[in-house]
Design a protein around this motif. Structure first.
Motif, PDB file in Angstrom:
ATOM      1  N   PHE A   7      -5.504  13.150   1.667  1.00  0.00           N
ATOM      2  CA  PHE A   7      -5.174  11.809   1.194  1.00  0.00           C
ATOM      3  C   PHE A   7      -4.911  11.783  -0.306  1.00  0.00           C
ATOM      4  N   THR A   8      -5.651  12.587  -1.060  1.00  0.00           N
ATOM      5  CA  THR A   8      -5.550  12.570  -2.524  1.00  0.00           C
ATOM      6  C   THR A   8      -4.498  13.530  -3.077  1.00  0.00           C
ATOM      7  N   ASP A   9      -3.683  14.133  -2.225  1.00  0.00           N
ATOM      8  CA  ASP A   9      -2.655  15.047  -2.716  1.00  0.00           C
ATOM      9  C   ASP A   9      -1.758  14.311  -3.709  1.00  0.00           C
ATOM     10  N   PRO A  10      -1.494  14.908  -4.875  1.00  0.00           N
ATOM     11  CA  PRO A  10      -0.672  14.244  -5.895  1.00  0.00           C
ATOM     12  C   PRO A  10       0.735  13.856  -5.416  1.00  0.00           C
ATOM     13  N   VAL A  11       1.240  14.506  -4.393  1.00  0.00           N
ATOM     14  CA  VAL A  11       2.570  14.162  -3.886  1.00  0.00           C
ATOM     15  C   VAL A  11       2.609  12.719  -3.370  1.00  0.00           C
ATOM     16  N   PHE A  12       1.438  12.170  -3.044  1.00  0.00           N
ATOM     17  CA  PHE A  12       1.334  10.808  -2.532  1.00  0.00           C
ATOM     18  C   PHE A  12       1.057   9.772  -3.617  1.00  0.00           C
ATOM     19  N   SER A  13       1.166  10.129  -4.885  1.00  0.00           N
ATOM     20  CA  SER A  13       0.686   9.261  -5.961  1.00  0.00           C
ATOM     21  C   SER A  13       1.263   7.841  -5.924  1.00  0.00           C
ATOM     22  N   GLU A  14       2.497   7.693  -5.517  1.00  0.00           N
ATOM     23  CA  GLU A  14       3.130   6.364  -5.499  1.00  0.00           C
ATOM     24  C   GLU A  14       3.435   5.903  -4.073  1.00  0.00           C
ATOM     25  N   MET A  15       2.757   6.481  -3.094  1.00  0.00           N
ATOM     26  CA  MET A  15       3.149   6.264  -1.704  1.00  0.00           C
ATOM     27  C   MET A  15       2.052   5.569  -0.893  1.00  0.00           C
ATOM     28  N   HIS A  16       2.466   4.616  -0.054  1.00  0.00           N
ATOM     29  CA  HIS A  16       1.567   4.024   0.928  1.00  0.00           C
ATOM     30  C   HIS A  16       1.570   4.979   2.118  1.00  0.00           C
ATOM     31  N   LYS A  17       0.390   5.284   2.648  1.00  0.00           N
ATOM     32  CA  LYS A  17       0.309   6.287   3.705  1.00  0.00           C
ATOM     33  C   LYS A  17      -0.758   5.903   4.712  1.00  0.00           C
ATOM     34  N   VAL A  18      -0.550   6.374   5.946  1.00  0.00           N
ATOM     35  CA  VAL A  18      -1.505   6.116   7.025  1.00  0.00           C
ATOM     36  C   VAL A  18      -1.816   7.421   7.747  1.00  0.00           C
ATOM     37  N   ARG A  19      -2.843   7.347   8.570  1.00  0.00           N
ATOM     38  CA  ARG A  19      -3.309   8.516   9.313  1.00  0.00           C
ATOM     39  C   ARG A  19      -2.561   8.649  10.632  1.00  0.00           C
ATOM     40  N   GLY A  20      -2.075   9.858  10.888  1.00  0.00           N
ATOM     41  CA  GLY A  20      -1.468  10.168  12.172  1.00  0.00           C
ATOM     42  C   GLY A  20      -2.441  10.947  13.039  1.00  0.00           C
ATOM     43  N   ASN A  21      -2.057  11.235  14.250  1.00  0.00           N
ATOM     44  CA  ASN A  21      -2.932  11.958  15.168  1.00  0.00           C
ATOM     45  C   ASN A  21      -3.159  13.413  14.760  1.00  0.00           C
ATOM     46  N   CYS A  22      -2.364  13.942  13.825  1.00  0.00           N
ATOM     47  CA  CYS A  22      -2.548  15.312  13.327  1.00  0.00           C
ATOM     48  C   CYS A  22      -3.148  15.338  11.921  1.00  0.00           C
ATOM     49  N   ASP A  23      -3.538  14.200  11.402  1.00  0.00           N
ATOM     50  CA  ASP A  23      -4.175  14.132  10.086  1.00  0.00           C
ATOM     51  C   ASP A  23      -5.690  14.109  10.278  1.00  0.00           C
ATOM     52  N   PHE A  24      -6.379  15.006   9.580  1.00  0.00           N
ATOM     53  CA  PHE A  24      -7.821  15.111   9.780  1.00  0.00           C
ATOM     54  C   PHE A  24      -8.633  14.635   8.589  1.00  0.00           C
ATOM     55  N   ASP A  25      -7.965  14.190   7.532  1.00  0.00           N
ATOM     56  CA  ASP A  25      -8.654  13.612   6.389  1.00  0.00           C
ATOM     57  C   ASP A  25      -8.959  12.155   6.722  1.00  0.00           C
ATOM     58  N   ASN A  26     -10.237  11.831   6.827  1.00  0.00           N
ATOM     59  CA  ASN A  26     -10.646  10.480   7.227  1.00  0.00           C
ATOM     60  C   ASN A  26     -10.406   9.415   6.166  1.00  0.00           C
ATOM     61  N   HIS A  27      -9.918   9.797   4.996  1.00  0.00           N
ATOM     62  CA  HIS A  27      -9.626   8.816   3.964  1.00  0.00           C
ATOM     63  C   HIS A  27      -8.325   8.056   4.241  1.00  0.00           C
ATOM     64  N   PHE A  28      -7.465   8.620   5.091  1.00  0.00           N
ATOM     65  CA  PHE A  28      -6.239   7.905   5.452  1.00  0.00           C
ATOM     66  C   PHE A  28      -6.605   6.665   6.264  1.00  0.00           C
ATOM     67  N   PRO A  29      -6.054   5.499   5.920  1.00  0.00           N
ATOM     68  CA  PRO A  29      -6.302   4.314   6.747  1.00  0.00           C
ATOM     69  C   PRO A  29      -5.493   4.386   8.043  1.00  0.00           C
ATOM     70  N   ARG A  30      -5.948   3.684   9.056  1.00  0.00           N
ATOM     71  CA  ARG A  30      -5.221   3.638  10.329  1.00  0.00           C
ATOM     72  C   ARG A  30      -3.957   2.802  10.206  1.00  0.00           C
ATOM     73  N   GLN A  31      -3.975   1.839   9.289  1.00  0.00           N
ATOM     74  CA  GLN A  31      -2.777   1.035   9.042  1.00  0.00           C
ATOM     75  C   GLN A  31      -2.779   0.581   7.593  1.00  0.00           C
ATOM     76  N   SER A  32      -1.606   0.169   7.147  1.00  0.00           N
ATOM     77  CA  SER A  32      -1.437  -0.348   5.797  1.00  0.00           C
ATOM     78  C   SER A  32      -0.611  -1.622   5.900  1.00  0.00           C
ATOM     79  N   LEU A  33      -1.011  -2.638   5.158  1.00  0.00           N
ATOM     80  CA  LEU A  33      -0.259  -3.887   5.102  1.00  0.00           C
ATOM     81  C   LEU A  33      -0.097  -4.242   3.628  1.00  0.00           C
ATOM     82  N   VAL A  34       1.129  -4.148   3.142  1.00  0.00           N
ATOM     83  CA  VAL A  34       1.412  -4.421   1.734  1.00  0.00           C
ATOM     84  C   VAL A  34       2.645  -5.318   1.641  1.00  0.00           C
TER      85      VAL A  34
END
Length: 164
Positions: free
Chosen positions: A37-64
């Protein structure tokens, strides 16, 4: 308003970097990045967790809100998007979303349902159905336009919705 959308990059940080360099007002990853979740490549990006993402910091959804549009982002595996858009449609209505972004199927596509724009950008790494790797550019002004581009940033497909 212009947003850049990608999904299902499956560990390929270089495609995430390349797509996120495209000009836009908002950047979204619809899951299965397989990065932390904290990878610098995501610095300006809204991101969510997929079924292959194992970092629990990713939210299941984002509403912006981007511009004056509410953007709901999910991966899609919890909404049965491979079968139909029914469950994700109800999530859109519950959240008063104008735009819904999702991945999971690795197939790009877009649809306008009851004034809500649904966009699956495809996969930047593992497309299915013999298609090229893609991401999406969504532009919303007097019309809503969705353009799907390959990793060389060439147009693969596009659609414009005029009456929404």
């Amino acid at each position: 308003m212009k947003i850049i959308v990608m999904s299902d990059s499956h560990g390929d940080k270089e495609t995430v970097k390349a797509v996120s360099l495209q000009p836009g007002d908002g950047y979204f990853h619809c899951g299965d990045s397989e990065l932390v979740f904290t990878d610098p490549v995501f610095s300006e990006m809204h991101k969510v967790r997929g079924n292959c993402d194992f970092d629990n910091h990713f939210p299941r959804q984002s509403l912006v809100t981007v511009g004056n549009k509410k953007v709901l982002t999910v991966h899609g595996h919890e909404h049965g998007v491979k079968e139909s858009l029914t469950r994700i449609y109800y999530s859109a209505k519950e959240n008063n979303a104008d735009i819904v972004l999702f991945g999971h199927s690795h197939l790009y596509g877009t649809e306008m349902i009851d004034g809500v724009l649904f966009v699956n950008p495809g996969s930047t790494m593992q497309p299915r159905g013999g298609r090229k790797p893609t991401y999406a550019v969504v532009e919303w002004g007097e019309t809503a336009a969705v353009t799907f581009k390959d990793m060389d940033h060439n147009v693969v497909d596009s659609i414009t919705f005029k009456n929404f």
